[in-house]
Design an enzyme around this catalytic site. Structure first.
Site, PDB file in Angstrom:
ATOM      1  CG  ASN A 261      -2.023   1.046   1.113  1.00 22.77           C
ATOM      2  OD1 ASN A 261      -1.868   2.018   0.387  1.00 22.77           O
ATOM      3  ND2 ASN A 261      -3.100   0.868   1.843  1.00 22.77           N
ATOM      4  CG  ASP A 262       1.744   3.185   3.635  1.00 24.69           C
ATOM      5  OD1 ASP A 262       0.679   3.714   3.255  1.00 24.69           O
ATOM      6  OD2 ASP A 262       1.945   2.818   4.803  1.00 24.69           O
ATOM      7  CB  THR A 263       5.846   0.285  -0.953  1.00 21.58           C
ATOM      8  OG1 THR A 263       4.898  -0.740  -1.247  1.00 21.58           O
ATOM      9  CG2 THR A 263       6.450   0.058   0.408  1.00 21.58           C
TER      10      THR A 263
ATOM     11  CB  SER B 164       1.731   5.785   6.658  1.00 17.25           C
ATOM     12  OG  SER B 164       0.962   5.746   5.477  1.00 17.25           O
TER      13      SER B 164
END
Lengths: 102, 473
Positions: free
Chosen positions: B394-396, B435
Site C-alpha cells: 500500500n504505502d510503497t 501510515s
C-alpha cells in the site's frame, strides 16, 4: 586472574578501527535482497560472545557470579545457535532459476 | 603446549572464518556456503574455549568443577532451545526471531560486564569505561530487542508514550551515566546495590526506547539493536582481553549501523526520527479530497487479462506473506511465463518487514532471484508494462509520496506502478496502509481493485487461466 589484557590503548583502537572498516565494506556493496539474511548472519557472528561468557563463568568465584555467568553462557549459546539456524534457513532458499528443482 | 597459545591461534582462525563467511554471504551465489563457513568458526571457538579451564583465577579454582558443569548445561540448553525454535519458526516470523536471538547476545555481553563489575574484577580507566559502556549497551539491546520481538509477534499491541517521555528517558540515561562514571573513577569499587541499579536502569531504558516505536519502524530498530549488541560484544571483548570478540563485535557494530542507515533511508526517515517521533501521528489529516472511485474487477477476469499481456510486473507487499500466497503467486507466474508473458517482480526496499525480507519470502516459494528486481533497477520499466499488479502493498506504491507535501509519507521513494497501462490492486478491504494515509492510486483511472484474500485471489486467477487453456471448464 583479574581481568587483564595484552591489548591496550592504541592497539585496541587500531583493532576496532580496522574491524569497523571491514564491516562497512562487507555490507556496503551488498544487493538489497541480501540485507535481511546478512543482518541475520551478522546477528549470528556476534554470538561469539558465548566464548567470552564461558571465560567469565570459568573464572566465577561466588554464587552470584556463577548465576550471572550461567545466564550469560545460556543467552550467548542461544544467540549463536539461533542466529545460525535462521540464517541458514533463509540462505538455503536462494537458488538461481537454472538450478531450481521442480 | 601452552593452552593460551592454542586458544589464541584457534581464535584467529575463527575470526578469519567469520569475516570470510560474511564476505561469501554478500553474494546470492555463495551466500549459503558463507554461513556454513562462519558456523565452522563458531564451533572451533566454542570447543577451544574449554581450554580456558587450564588457567583460571585462583579464587575460582575450588569452583571449577561446578563452573564447568554449569557451562556445559547452559550451552546445551541455549543451543537446544535456539536450534528447536529456529527450525520451527515460520518464514514470515523471521524478523522477530532475529530480534530475540539478538537480544540474547546483548544479554550475554551485559552478563560479562556484570560479572566484572559485581566481582570488582575490572581495573584501570580504559577497561572500566569499556565494561560500563558494554554493560549499558548490552542491557539496552536485551530489553529493547525483547520488546521488539513481542511487538512484531503481536504479544504487545500498539505504541505507548506519554507527555514528557523524552524528559524521563533523559533522566534515566543521566542516572545510568552518573553511576557508570562513578564506577570508572572509583576503579570499580562501588557498592553492589548501585551496580544492580545501573543494570536495572539500563534494562528499563531499553524498554522505554522500544515501546513508543510503531510497527513500520520496528525493522530499523531491530537493526539498530543488532549493531548495539555488536558494539557491546566488542567492548566486553576488550575488557576480557579477547581479540576475537573485539573484531567480530566491531564488524557487526559497523555493518549493523550501515544497514540501519540504509533501512531508514529507504523509508525517507532519519534514525533519530524513527526513535523520537511517531509515524503518522502528525500527518493523517491535511490531505486533499481524492477524486474518482475505486473500481472493482473479478479476479478471474484480471487473471485472463494478464495471460494476454506481454509484460507484467508484480509489486508484492507484506499482505502477500500474511495470506501465505507466495506459492500460489509463483504458480500463477509460471502459467503466465508458459504463455510467453514476461514477468518481473519489483521489490520496494522496505517491502515485507525488513529490507530483503520479501526476497526471502519469494525465495521460499521457489521464485528464482533473477526475475526479482530492486526498486531502482525496475522503476523505469513500469511505463512499458501492460499490467502492474500490486499484492498486499500500500504505502510503497502510493503516488502521494511523490506529490503531496502534506502527506506523512511525502518523499519516500515508491514503486512507479501507476505508470503501467493497467494496474490491479489485490487487497483484502478498503483500509489504509501502515501510515494511515489514503492511497490515490486506488482511485486512478487505470486502476482496478481485486478484493479478497491474496491466496484466494491467486487461486481464482490460476483457475481462470487454466480453464482458458483447457478449453473452457
Amino acid at each position: 586472574m583479574d581481568a587483564t589484557t595484552a591489548i591496550t590503548g592504541f592497539v585496541a583502537l587500531y583493532i576496532f578501527m580496522l574491524a569497523a572498516f571491514t564491516g562497512y565494506e562487507i555490507i556496503g556493496r551488498v544487493p538489497a535482497i541480501l540485507h535481511t539474511p546478512l543482518m541475520s548472519g551478522s546477528n549470528f557472528i556476534h554470538g561469539i560472545v558465548v566464548v567470552g561468557a564461558m571465560w567469565a563463568l570459568f573464572n566465577a568465584s561466588s554464587t552470584l557470579e556463577q548465576a550471572i555467568g550461567f545466564f550469560g553462557v545460556l543467552l550467548g549459546a542461544g544467540n549463536a545457535a539461533g542466529g545460525y539456524v535462521v540464517t541458514e534457513r533463509m540462505l538455503e532458499m536462494f537458488k538461481p532459476s537454472d538450478k531450481k528443482k521442480g | 603446549m601452552n593452552p593460551q597459545l592454542i586458544i589464541d591461534a584457534a581464535f584467529i582462525v575463527a575470526t578469519l572464518l567469520f569475516i570470510y563467511g560474511l564476505k561469501r554471504m554478500s553474494s546470492p551465489v555463495t551466500a549459503r556456503s558463507g554461513i556454513v563457513v562462519a558456523g565452522l568458526g563458531m564451533v572451533v571457538a566454542v570447543i577451544v574455549a574449554f581450554l580456558y579451564i587450564a588457567d583460571v583465577n585462583p579464587k575460582a579454582e575450588p569452583h571449577l568443577t561446578t563452573n564447568i558443569v554449569l557451562a556445559v548445561v547452559a550451552l546445551a540448553l541455549g543451543l537446544g532451545w535456539a536450534w528447536w525454535s529456529g527450525k520451527k519458526v515460520e518464514m514470515t516470523a523471521m524478523p522477530q526471531m532475529v530480534a530475540l536471538y539478538n537480544g540474547m547476545g546483548g544479554g550475554a555481553a551485559a552478563a560479562i560486564a556484570a560479572i566484572e563489575l559485581f566481582g570488582h574484577k575490572a581495573h584501570g580507566l580504559e577497561i572500566l569505561i569499556m565494561a560500563v559502556l558494554g554493560g549499558i549497551i548490552g542491557a539496552v539491546s536485551l530489553s529493547g530487542s525483547l520488546i521488539a520481538w513481542a511487538k512484531l509477534d503481536g504479544k504487545i499491541d500498539g505504541t505507548w508514550r506519554f507527555p514528557g517521555l523524552q524528559a524521563v528517558n533523559g533522566l534515566i540515561l543521566l542516572t545510568i551515566l552518573a553511576i557508570g562514571g562513578w564506577t570508572v573513577f572509583n576503579d570499580g569499587q562501588v557498592p553492589m546495590p548501585l551496580i544492580a541499579g545501573f543494570f536495572v536502569l539500563s534494562l528499563v531504558y531499553g524498554v522505554m526506547m522500544a515501546m513508543p516505536i510503531g510497527g513500520a519502524d520496528m525493522p530499523v530498530v531491530i537493526s539498530l539493536f543488532n549493531a548495539f549488541t555488536g558494539l557491546a560484544v566488542g567492548f566486553e571483548g576488550y575488557v576480557i582481553g579477547n581479540a576475537a570478540l573485539m573484531v567480530a563485535g566491531m564488524v557487526v557494530g559497523s555493518a549493523g549501523t550501515l544497514l540501519t542507515l540504509l533501512m531508514a533511508k529507504a523509508m525517507n526517515r532519519s534514525v533519530s526520527n524513527v526513535l523520537f517521533s511517531n509515524f503518522g501521528a502528525a500527518g493523517a489529516e491535511g490531505q486533499g479530497e481524492i477524486k474518482g472511485s475505486m473500481k472493482p474487477i473479478d479476479a478471474g477476469d484480471a487473471g485472463i487479462n494478464m495471460r494476454y499481456a506481454s509484460k507484467v510486473i508484480i509489486a508484492p507487499g507484506y499482505g502477500l506473506a500474511v495470506a501465505q500466497a507466495q506459492h500460489k503467486l509463483y504458480e500463477f507466474v509460471k502459467l503466465l511465463q508458459d504463455a510467453g508473458v514476461e514477468v518481473k517482480f519489483a521489490i520496494h526496499p522496505v517491502a515485507g518487514r525488513m529490507p530483503g525480507h520479501m526476497n526471502v519470502l519469494l525465495a521460499e516459494a521457489g521464485v528464482p532471484y533473477d526475475i526479482i528486481y530492486d526498486m531502482d533497477d525496475i522503476n523505469n520499466e513500469f511505463k512499458e508494462a501492460d499490467v502492474a499488479i500490486v499484492i498486499g502493498a500500500n504505502d510503497t506504491v502510493n503516488p502521494a509520496a511523490r506529490t503531496n507535501k502534506s502527506s506523512p509519507i511525502y518523499g519516500m521513494p515508491i514503486l512507479n506502478v501507476d505508470q503501467a497501462k493497467q494496474v490491479y490492486v489485490v487487497k483484502r478491504g478498503q483500509g489504509k496502509g501502515y501510515s494511515g494515509v489514503e492511497n490515490e492510486l486506488f482511485f486512478a483511472d487505470n486502476t482496478n481493485m481485486v478484493y479478497g484474500d491474496a491466496q484466494k485471489v491467486m487461486v481464482a486467477m490460476i483457475q481462470a487461466v487454466k480453464s482458458l487453456e483447457g478449453g473452457g471448464h
